[in-house]
Design an enzyme around this catalytic site. Sequence first.
Site, PDB file in Angstrom:
ATOM      1  N   ASP A  93       0.840  -1.199   0.000  1.00  0.00           N
ATOM      2  CA  ASP A  93       0.000   0.000   0.000  1.00  0.00           C
ATOM      3  C   ASP A  93       0.879   1.254   0.000  1.00  0.00           C
ATOM      4  O   ASP A  93       0.625   2.210  -0.741  1.00  0.00           O
ATOM      5  CB  ASP A  93      -0.896  -0.040   1.249  1.00  0.00           C
ATOM      6  CG  ASP A  93      -1.622   1.275   1.493  1.00  0.00           C
ATOM      7  OD1 ASP A  93      -2.581   1.543   0.767  1.00  0.00           O
ATOM      8  OD2 ASP A  93      -1.205   2.026   2.386  1.00  0.00           O
ATOM      9  N   GLU A 123      -2.160  -5.629  -3.249  1.00  0.00           N
ATOM     10  CA  GLU A 123      -1.230  -4.801  -2.464  1.00  0.00           C
ATOM     11  C   GLU A 123      -0.080  -5.648  -1.922  1.00  0.00           C
ATOM     12  O   GLU A 123       1.088  -5.234  -1.967  1.00  0.00           O
ATOM     13  CB  GLU A 123      -1.969  -4.127  -1.299  1.00  0.00           C
ATOM     14  CG  GLU A 123      -2.884  -3.000  -1.751  1.00  0.00           C
ATOM     15  CD  GLU A 123      -3.582  -2.304  -0.590  1.00  0.00           C
ATOM     16  OE1 GLU A 123      -3.752  -1.084  -0.650  1.00  0.00           O
ATOM     17  OE2 GLU A 123      -3.972  -3.001   0.376  1.00  0.00           O
TER      18      GLU A 123
END
Lengths: 246, 246
Positions: free
Chosen positions: A66, A134
């Site tokens: 992320d 992610e």
Amino acid sequence: MLSIRKIFSKSRSLEDGIFFGAVEKILGFSPKNIDFYKKAFTHRSSNILDEGGNPMNYERLEFLGDAMLSAVIAAHLFNEVPTGDEGYLTKMRSKIVSREHLNELGKDLNLVQLVESKVPVQHFGDNIHGNIFEALVGAIYLDKGYDFCKEFIYKKVIVPYVDIARLEGKVISYKSLVIEWCQKEKRQFHYDIFEDNGINGERLFGVKLSIDEKVIAKARASSKKKAEEKASQRAYFAFQEKIDKK
Amino acid sequence: MLSIRKIFSKSRSLEDGIFFGAVEKILGFSPKNIDFYKKAFTHRSSNILDEGGNPMNYERLEFLGDAMLSAVIAAHLFNEVPTGDEGYLTKMRSKIVSREHLNELGKDLNLVQLVESKVPVQHFGDNIHGNIFEALVGAIYLDKGYDFCKEFIYKKVIVPYVDIARLEGKVISYKSLVIEWCQKEKRQFHYDIFEDNGINGERLFGVKLSIDEKVIAKARASSKKKAEEKASQRAYFAFQEKIDKK
């Protein structure tokens, strides 16, 4: 859905080989250390511990991925939109890395097929797709460093999905742009729609967009409207590229 | 405070040379493209436009630098704390990149001395320090790339400020750790405090911590208590390093 890693659970080396090949195909390059990717595709329900005795699952990698996604997208927007102020850049980035968008990305790459989990992946809801995506970005960072990670994000996120005009809400429908253009230029166009079954037996719609009897773009999606829009967008970008090259 | 860039406003090339030297000193390396740094030190009140006619100030760079800081700190915490889960990592990162912490960082580097602004910098409040620090990180990324930017963050943020035990709230006072240790090991210790004037005439306190009549650590800070704590922390880490090397 039966996971690739489950099918071959009896033969460890065969399973590893298949997993390596599948990851390689998604990445477009060979992993250096496959362990990072194993972690990226392991759900906490597996209850596996790593060599240090710590839980072996994708959650920490998700945090790392992320952060890398946010940094790469920030730098892209910074360069791409020199007129956008801090507020604009922040808003655009959150649209790009929205849960919904990341889930779509993960789904398109069919990442769940590789997930190791005690619970059927269908039970996790849609977020599993984005979370795994992610985590995969995090694994790439650890395995190959920032520049490689950035390249992957360009190839898989920015080029195919980041359309600034659309994110800004300036382009509502690419189909209407195509129709408008054809009417103005006095061109004939039509959308051919056909039904199609996806890999997992799901119902899909295919669309071929022809202008002056020449197929300009094709697309497939879960609804007729989405497929038409996707094909129109592709046609729009194909035209833009032609104009840019002139 | 009179800005260095203001003092020499009559002589452009002299001003540029001094600015370059001052930036070089802060960075610890030579900038490739000084324009990025000029932008990083320009406040919006200057109302300057760049060659493209866009406002020339640090706000966009601040967005970029914030993203790079978050990514580098995320990767550091990921590697440093293998037992920390996603929630822990997120919490620790927000402590490190907190407004308060970044302001302290920017203040310690005395970044405001280089700010170009129509309004006296004192009017901006404390956040100007952290904002300029973030913008500087953004400028380094553009000028020298991710790896350089990461190195800068290690040198200026992680090594001198990121003390995980303290951030976790496990260590409340290094002074009490030192005292405890000395009592247990039956060592003599004392803190020598002296007053000292900083570069800008501000009042500072210096502390020398001696154990068994040998000076172990020195520190300087704006209060006696802070200086003692800083010296104790240095002594603590010096001891830890010795233990690690054994």
